[in-house]
Design a protein around this motif. Sequence first.
Motif, mmCIF file in Angstrom:
data_model
loop_
_atom_site.group_PDB
_atom_site.id
_atom_site.type_symbol
_atom_site.label_atom_id
_atom_site.label_comp_id
_atom_site.label_asym_id
_atom_site.label_seq_id
_atom_site.Cartn_x
_atom_site.Cartn_y
_atom_site.Cartn_z
ATOM 1 N N ARG A 1 36.849 49.876 49.783
ATOM 2 C CA ARG A 1 38.157 50.320 49.311
ATOM 3 C C ARG A 1 38.323 50.074 47.817
ATOM 4 O O ARG A 1 39.328 50.457 47.229
ATOM 5 C CB ARG A 1 39.263 49.591 50.088
ATOM 6 C CG ARG A 1 39.270 49.914 51.575
ATOM 7 C CD ARG A 1 40.526 49.370 52.238
ATOM 8 N NE ARG A 1 40.539 47.916 52.293
ATOM 9 C CZ ARG A 1 40.036 47.210 53.304
ATOM 10 N NH1 ARG A 1 39.482 47.829 54.335
ATOM 11 N NH2 ARG A 1 40.089 45.898 53.293
ATOM 12 N N VAL A 2 37.373 49.379 47.207
ATOM 13 C CA VAL A 2 37.445 49.097 45.770
ATOM 14 C C VAL A 2 36.389 49.885 45.007
ATOM 15 O O VAL A 2 36.666 50.477 43.967
ATOM 16 C CB VAL A 2 37.261 47.587 45.512
ATOM 17 C CG1 VAL A 2 37.270 47.298 44.011
ATOM 18 C CG2 VAL A 2 38.340 46.794 46.220
ATOM 19 N N CYS B 1 41.437 40.137 45.492
ATOM 20 C CA CYS B 1 42.409 39.047 45.572
ATOM 21 C C CYS B 1 43.771 39.477 45.041
ATOM 22 O O CYS B 1 44.811 39.177 45.652
ATOM 23 C CB CYS B 1 41.904 37.829 44.788
ATOM 24 S SG CYS B 1 40.480 37.001 45.542
ATOM 25 N N MET B 2 43.786 40.183 43.914
ATOM 26 C CA MET B 2 45.046 40.633 43.350
ATOM 27 C C MET B 2 45.773 41.577 44.296
ATOM 28 O O MET B 2 46.994 41.495 44.489
ATOM 29 C CB MET B 2 44.797 41.334 42.005
ATOM 30 C CG MET B 2 46.086 41.814 41.306
ATOM 31 S SD MET B 2 47.196 40.442 40.889
ATOM 32 C CE MET B 2 46.256 39.649 39.581
ATOM 33 N N GLY B 3 45.008 42.477 44.932
ATOM 34 C CA GLY B 3 45.626 43.395 45.887
ATOM 35 C C GLY B 3 46.241 42.653 47.058
ATOM 36 O O GLY B 3 47.352 42.976 47.504
ATOM 37 N N ASP B 4 45.547 41.635 47.579
ATOM 38 C CA ASP B 4 46.084 40.836 48.686
ATOM 39 C C ASP B 4 47.350 40.088 48.274
ATOM 40 O O ASP B 4 48.329 40.024 49.026
ATOM 41 C CB ASP B 4 45.032 39.839 49.178
ATOM 42 C CG ASP B 4 43.899 40.521 49.935
ATOM 43 O OD1 ASP B 4 44.108 41.662 50.400
ATOM 44 O OD2 ASP B 4 42.819 39.918 50.061
ATOM 45 N N SER C 1 29.862 50.432 39.213
ATOM 46 C CA SER C 1 29.141 49.508 38.331
ATOM 47 C C SER C 1 29.987 48.294 37.963
ATOM 48 O O SER C 1 29.690 47.613 36.991
ATOM 49 C CB SER C 1 28.693 50.240 37.057
ATOM 50 O OG SER C 1 29.815 50.756 36.360
ATOM 51 N N LEU C 2 31.049 48.034 38.715
ATOM 52 C CA LEU C 2 31.874 46.863 38.430
ATOM 53 C C LEU C 2 31.106 45.588 38.745
ATOM 54 O O LEU C 2 30.343 45.530 39.702
ATOM 55 C CB LEU C 2 33.158 46.909 39.266
ATOM 56 C CG LEU C 2 34.131 48.060 38.975
ATOM 57 C CD1 LEU C 2 35.305 47.999 39.946
ATOM 58 C CD2 LEU C 2 34.633 47.999 37.543
ATOM 59 N N LYS C 3 31.348 44.559 37.975
ATOM 60 C CA LYS C 3 30.715 43.277 38.220
ATOM 61 C C LYS C 3 31.319 42.632 39.463
ATOM 62 O O LYS C 3 32.479 42.879 39.796
ATOM 63 C CB LYS C 3 30.905 42.355 37.009
ATOM 64 C CG LYS C 3 30.166 42.824 35.761
ATOM 65 C CD LYS C 3 30.344 41.821 34.630
ATOM 66 C CE LYS C 3 29.562 42.247 33.390
ATOM 67 N NZ LYS C 3 29.737 41.280 32.278
ATOM 68 N N PRO C 4 30.551 41.794 40.154
ATOM 69 C CA PRO C 4 31.075 41.120 41.354
ATOM 70 C C PRO C 4 32.365 40.356 41.092
ATOM 71 O O PRO C 4 33.271 40.339 41.936
ATOM 72 C CB PRO C 4 29.937 40.180 41.760
ATOM 73 C CG PRO C 4 28.704 40.812 41.195
ATOM 74 C CD PRO C 4 29.137 41.466 39.916
ATOM 75 N N GLU C 5 32.463 39.705 39.914
ATOM 76 C CA GLU C 5 33.670 38.950 39.599
ATOM 77 C C GLU C 5 34.885 39.875 39.495
ATOM 78 O O GLU C 5 35.997 39.517 39.931
ATOM 79 C CB GLU C 5 33.494 38.188 38.277
ATOM 80 C CG GLU C 5 32.414 37.121 38.299
ATOM 81 C CD GLU C 5 31.009 37.687 38.102
ATOM 82 O OE1 GLU C 5 30.895 38.918 37.886
ATOM 83 O OE2 GLU C 5 30.040 36.900 38.161
ATOM 84 N N VAL D 1 35.243 42.822 41.048
ATOM 85 C CA VAL D 1 35.577 43.286 42.404
ATOM 86 C C VAL D 1 36.356 42.211 43.145
ATOM 87 O O VAL D 1 37.372 42.501 43.806
ATOM 88 C CB VAL D 1 34.287 43.647 43.170
ATOM 89 C CG1 VAL D 1 34.619 44.001 44.617
ATOM 90 C CG2 VAL D 1 33.574 44.817 42.505
ATOM 91 N N GLN D 2 35.912 40.968 43.046
ATOM 92 C CA GLN D 2 36.601 39.871 43.725
ATOM 93 C C GLN D 2 38.028 39.731 43.203
ATOM 94 O O GLN D 2 38.970 39.526 43.978
ATOM 95 C CB GLN D 2 35.831 38.575 43.520
ATOM 96 C CG GLN D 2 36.450 37.373 44.244
ATOM 97 C CD GLN D 2 35.646 36.103 44.044
ATOM 98 O OE1 GLN D 2 34.800 36.033 43.162
ATOM 99 N NE2 GLN D 2 35.911 35.105 44.863
#
Length: 226
Positions: free
Chosen positions: A191-192, A210-213, A199-203, A205-206
Motif C-alpha cells: 500500500r506504500v 507509522c505516520m499513516g497508522d 526506490s524508497l529507502k526502508p527507513e 517506508v517505515q
Amino acid sequence: MLNDMSTDNRDFVKRMTLKMKEKFDKYWGECNLVMAIGAVLDPWYKMKLILYSFPKIYPADDFQRHIDDVRESLEFLYKEYLFVDSQINSSMSSATYDSNPSQEKKQKTDDFDEWVITNSDIIPGNKIEIDMYLDEGVYKPGNEEYEDFDALNWWKANSLKFRHLSKMARDILSIPITTVASESTFSAGGRVLDQYRSSLKPETVQALICMGDWLRQDFGVELASN
C-alpha cells in the motif's frame, strides 16, 4: 505473540492484532496439514515434531484432535498411493500378458504380488511402511552431513525399503513453498510502494507506515478492507 498482543490495553494495537490474528488463523488453517505431513515425512522429525509443537500451537483441549488428523491423513494418503501402485502393476501385467505358459505363470505371480501389496495392512504380523518408518525413530545425521542433510536424498536412498512411502514423500516434500500469501496477509508495503515509488529507502517506508497508522488513530479513520 499475537495472542498476547490481542489483549493489549491500547485499543488501536488490540484492533490491529485481532485483524492480523484472524488472517493468520485462516492462512495457517489452510496450509498447516500439508506442512505437518511434510514434517512427518522428514526423517529428522517424524511425528516427534508434531507431538512437540501442536500442544504449543493449539489449546489444551484441542491439540490432540489436530494430531489425530495428521496421522489419519497420512495413512489415508498412503493407502491412496498403495491403490494407485496396485492399479499400475495390474495394467502393466495385462498389457504384457499372452498365452505363453511362462507368461501365464508370471501372471499368477503378479496377481499374488498385487494382492500382497493391496492387503499388506491386514496380513497378520506384517507392518505397513508407515508404522515401520515411524517406529524406527528420528534420523540423526552425523556432523559431516548435518548442514547438508537432504530429506529427498534420504528417501531416494531408502526407496527399496519404503517402496510406496518414498513415492509419497517425494511428491509432498517437493511441493514448492511460496511466501506470497503470507506476505500479502501481513505486509503493508504494497500500500506504500508501487511501480512509481519503488526506490524508497526502508527507513522512509517505515516512517510512512507509522505516520499513516498514527493519523488514522488520531482522526478515527478506518483503513479500507481492500
